[in-house]
Write a protein that holds these residues in place. Sequence first.
Motif, PDB file in Angstrom:
ATOM      1  N   TRP A   4       0.826  -1.202   0.000  1.00  0.00           N
ATOM      2  CA  TRP A   4       0.000   0.000   0.000  1.00  0.00           C
ATOM      3  C   TRP A   4       0.866   1.260   0.000  1.00  0.00           C
ATOM      4  CZ3 TRP A   4      -4.955  -0.612  -1.069  1.00  0.00           C
ATOM      5  CH2 TRP A   4      -5.528  -1.851  -0.813  1.00  0.00           C
ATOM      6  N   ARG A  40      -4.780   3.937   4.151  1.00  0.00           N
ATOM      7  CA  ARG A  40      -5.074   2.510   4.340  1.00  0.00           C
ATOM      8  C   ARG A  40      -3.897   1.805   5.017  1.00  0.00           C
ATOM      9  NH1 ARG A  40      -9.500   0.466   2.125  1.00  0.00           N
ATOM     10  NH2 ARG A  40     -10.502   1.677   0.495  1.00  0.00           N
ATOM     11  N   ARG A  50      -7.875  -3.978   6.916  1.00  0.00           N
ATOM     12  CA  ARG A  50      -8.071  -2.952   5.894  1.00  0.00           C
ATOM     13  C   ARG A  50      -9.414  -2.259   6.114  1.00  0.00           C
ATOM     14  NH1 ARG A  50     -10.039  -2.983   0.477  1.00  0.00           N
ATOM     15  NH2 ARG A  50     -10.621  -5.166   0.715  1.00  0.00           N
ATOM     16  N   MET A  59     -11.266   7.857   6.940  1.00  0.00           N
ATOM     17  CA  MET A  59     -10.017   7.175   7.314  1.00  0.00           C
ATOM     18  C   MET A  59      -9.149   8.077   8.184  1.00  0.00           C
ATOM     19  SD  MET A  59      -8.903   4.774   4.108  1.00  0.00           S
ATOM     20  CE  MET A  59      -9.310   5.838   2.740  1.00  0.00           C
TER      21      MET A  59
END
Length: 68
Positions: A4, A40, A50, A59
């Motif tokens: 990621w 993430r 996740r 987030m």
Amino acid sequence: MERWVENAERYRNYARRSFEGDEYDLACFLAQQSAEFLLRAMLMKEVGARPLTHSLYEMAKRLAQLRG
């Protein structure tokens, strides 16, 4: 998680090149993708799973809550 972060870096570079090429709409989209990948990764490190959202706001808010 490393994947990621690598994706975030790659998309940031794509965004920079698009911006320099006056492709502003594409640069904005790619910058958003980069931020999403990075958030993430950070959440996966904190929580171990996740997140099930694409919202940068959600987030970032969750990460702020976790970090107090």
